[in-house]
Enzyme design. Sequence first.
Site, PDB file in Angstrom:
ATOM      1  N   GLY A  37      16.171  48.467  31.041  1.00 41.57           N
ATOM      2  CA  GLY A  37      15.686  47.096  30.942  1.00 41.57           C
ATOM      3  C   GLY A  37      16.677  46.004  31.261  1.00 41.57           C
ATOM      4  CG  ASP A  99      11.512  44.633  18.616  1.00 42.95           C
ATOM      5  OD1 ASP A  99      11.344  44.069  17.522  1.00 42.95           O
ATOM      6  OD2 ASP A  99      10.583  45.129  19.248  1.00 42.95           O
ATOM      7  CG  ASP A 156       9.145  48.860  31.481  1.00 41.94           C
ATOM      8  OD1 ASP A 156       8.531  49.932  31.610  1.00 41.94           O
ATOM      9  OD2 ASP A 156       9.992  48.683  30.582  1.00 41.94           O
ATOM     10  NE  ARG A 162      11.707  49.180  34.546  1.00 44.17           N
ATOM     11  CZ  ARG A 162      12.079  49.316  33.285  1.00 44.17           C
ATOM     12  NH1 ARG A 162      12.716  48.343  32.677  1.00 44.17           N
ATOM     13  NH2 ARG A 162      11.804  50.416  32.613  1.00 44.17           N
TER      14      ARG A 162
END
Length: 170
Positions: A37, A99, A156, A162
């Site tokens: 990512g 997160d 994504d 992405r």
Amino acid sequence: MRILFSEAAVKARIEALADAIARDLPKDFLLAPVLTGAFIFAADLLRALHARGLDPGVDFVQLSSYGGARASSGVVALIKDFTVDLEGRSVLIVDDVLDSGRSLHFARRMTLDRGAAEARLCVLVRKATGRSADIEADYVGFEAGADDFLVGYGMDDGGRSRGLPFIGAM
């Protein structure tokens, strides 16, 4: 999908992050993007750092706690390890999203266990969620809501979206 942060906003924020990092870290630090990512964010951040006279080394680490799902499994797996010696180095771990904090906690602990002098964290987006791990980022691009499922700029949805030049929420 709604656009949370435009292409222009992302570019401006990366410039500001590069300013802060350039003030704080030595010129020879190691930039350690977390695959997959963070690859777009890390590339643009690397170019912004170069414009400020820094030329960090780069090595990638790949972790997984999602396994293609939209929620973390709670278990962090090391998919691709560092290939350089971390002993005595200042390391900046770069990730797309903070997160639960499990992956970044794992990455920081692994980096320090391998002898890094310091392991700082830079994230493109910090979500307003409760952290499962006691971790905070040293550098934060943006804040997003706990329920925002983020896509674009490297993030994504099942491998798609992405390449969007902005950050959106599904």
